[in-house]
Design an enzyme around this catalytic site. Structure first.
Site, mmCIF file in Angstrom:
data_model
loop_
_atom_site.group_PDB
_atom_site.id
_atom_site.type_symbol
_atom_site.label_atom_id
_atom_site.label_comp_id
_atom_site.label_asym_id
_atom_site.label_seq_id
_atom_site.Cartn_x
_atom_site.Cartn_y
_atom_site.Cartn_z
ATOM 1 N N TYR A 226 0.800 -1.223 0.000
ATOM 2 C CA TYR A 226 0.000 0.000 0.000
ATOM 3 C C TYR A 226 0.832 1.271 0.000
ATOM 4 O O TYR A 226 0.324 2.347 -0.364
ATOM 5 C CB TYR A 226 -0.976 -0.008 1.183
ATOM 6 C CG TYR A 226 -2.271 -0.682 0.818
ATOM 7 C CD1 TYR A 226 -3.210 -0.047 0.018
ATOM 8 C CD2 TYR A 226 -2.541 -1.982 1.226
ATOM 9 C CE1 TYR A 226 -4.384 -0.662 -0.353
ATOM 10 C CE2 TYR A 226 -3.722 -2.615 0.862
ATOM 11 C CZ TYR A 226 -4.634 -1.946 0.064
ATOM 12 O OH TYR A 226 -5.789 -2.566 -0.308
ATOM 13 N N MET A 237 -7.779 -0.731 5.767
ATOM 14 C CA MET A 237 -8.276 -1.735 6.729
ATOM 15 C C MET A 237 -9.629 -2.256 6.243
ATOM 16 O O MET A 237 -10.652 -2.158 6.938
ATOM 17 C CB MET A 237 -8.377 -1.112 8.114
ATOM 18 C CG MET A 237 -7.038 -0.661 8.673
ATOM 19 S SD MET A 237 -5.949 -2.042 9.090
ATOM 20 C CE MET A 237 -6.384 -2.278 10.808
ATOM 21 N N HIS A 238 -9.631 -2.847 5.055
ATOM 22 C CA HIS A 238 -10.884 -3.241 4.410
ATOM 23 C C HIS A 238 -11.725 -4.166 5.291
ATOM 24 O O HIS A 238 -12.829 -3.823 5.721
ATOM 25 C CB HIS A 238 -10.601 -3.951 3.087
ATOM 26 C CG HIS A 238 -9.774 -3.181 2.117
ATOM 27 N ND1 HIS A 238 -10.219 -2.042 1.490
ATOM 28 C CD2 HIS A 238 -8.512 -3.402 1.650
ATOM 29 C CE1 HIS A 238 -9.274 -1.600 0.670
ATOM 30 N NE2 HIS A 238 -8.235 -2.397 0.756
ATOM 31 N N ASP A 239 -11.240 -5.378 5.500
ATOM 32 C CA ASP A 239 -12.043 -6.416 6.167
ATOM 33 C C ASP A 239 -12.264 -6.149 7.654
ATOM 34 O O ASP A 239 -13.374 -6.373 8.158
ATOM 35 C CB ASP A 239 -11.418 -7.790 5.950
ATOM 36 C CG ASP A 239 -11.448 -8.206 4.484
ATOM 37 O OD1 ASP A 239 -12.042 -7.487 3.658
ATOM 38 O OD2 ASP A 239 -10.866 -9.263 4.156
#
Length: 309
Positions: A226, A237-239
């Protein structure tokens, strides 16, 4: 709260599991593994390893779909490492996957406890679509579905318009969006704004204990990827944000509702998540989803850190 997690671990999947596992009031009733960040045999094995790392070794893990409904699979070793966990080696798991498939496990659990189980789906939606084929009443049996995926007002991350989880199986995502779930979408619109900052990553490195140390090592690999996107050493911090939306709903500060569709035939836009954003949208009999557009980021990151202490 009883939660079934459908996932493709995956570094951010791992952090989401850490967030859930640290909450004693959350019962993880099962995990369905799916292809996505790696092949399904590896994501299932990673799920077993992570459950042992985060203190939930008794949660059943089921192997799910190895490929999308229609197209060839696309994996993401360049983002998550060759083993899906940033090339960080965890001990081999003591447990093994259950005999049921991921879709079969989900259907059985929600039939046994109708209206009691929430589903967190943070990978391609293939397992959920297959479960719909097994049990058309699934949207009535599941209490709530939270999906990490899509890009509604934001650009995509694997094509100009498409986000990875939706793009990995557009047909499955379209079937799920059409089914009538009570659905929250945690899309790139918010996950690309909710980041583990350089300071947060540095603080995590100072937290003692195996959970924090291993997770910090996962995120070091993730931040390497990233950095090329953000220009600084931080990571989306998608999930874990989707997990937080599920179990800590007060963190959501803004959202809008709209029926969702997935573009299936566009030469440039296949996999795009489509919402009618006009001031006066057209009539639509599809049940609207809630698209999360604002969260209390500082509180979320504090809770995420606390889950690893």
């Amino acid at each position: 709260m009883r939660v079934f997690v459908d996932c493709d671990p995956g570094i951010d999947d791992a952090v989401a599991l850490a967030y859930l596992a640290a909450r004693p009031e959350v019962e993880i009733v099962g995990i369905g593994a799916v292809f996505g960040n790696n092949s399904v045999d590896i994501t299932a094995d990673n799920a077993l390893r992570l459950l042992e790392l985060y203190g939930r070794p008794d949660v059943p893990v089921a192997v799910g779909a190895a490929r999308p409904l229609v197209q060839a699979p696309r994996l993401a070793a360049h983002v998550h490492g060759g083993n899906g966990l940033g090339d960080v080696e965890l001990p081999a798991p003591a447990g093994k996957p259950v005999a049921e498939s991921a879709a079969e496990l989900l259907v059985r659990l929600v039939r046994e406890a109708p209206g009691e189980i929430d589903v967190l789906a943070v990978g391609p939606l293939t397992n959920i679509a297959i479960a719909l084929g097994l049990e058309p009443r699934l949207p009535e049996l599941v209490r709530r579905l939270v999906v990490m995926g899509g890009a509604v007002r934001a650009p995509g991350n694997v094509t100009s318009h498409a986000e990875a989880n939706i793009n990995n199986d557009p047909e499955a995502a379209e079937a799920v969006f059409a089914a009538g779930f009570d659905l929250d979408l945690v899309a790139l619109d918010i996950t690309m704004k909710t980041v583990a900052t350089p300071e947060w990553l540095s603080d995590l490195r100072s937290v003692p204990g195996e959970r924090a140390e291993r997770t910090s090592a996962f995120l070091d690999f993730y931040a390497d990827f990233y950095t090329g996107i953000f220009g600084v050493r931080q990571c989306a911090m998608h999930d874990p944000l989707a997990a937080a939306v599920l179990v800590d709903g007060h963190l959501v500060t803004d959202s809008f509702e709209a029926p969702l569709r997935v573009e299936l035939s566009g030469g440039l836009t296949r996999g795009m998540t489509v919402a009618d954003l006009r001031p006066r949208p057209g009539a639509d009999d599809r049940r609207p989803a809630r698209v999360v557009t604002g969260v209390a980021e500082a509180e979320f990151l504090t809770r995420m850190m606390d889950s690893l202490r």
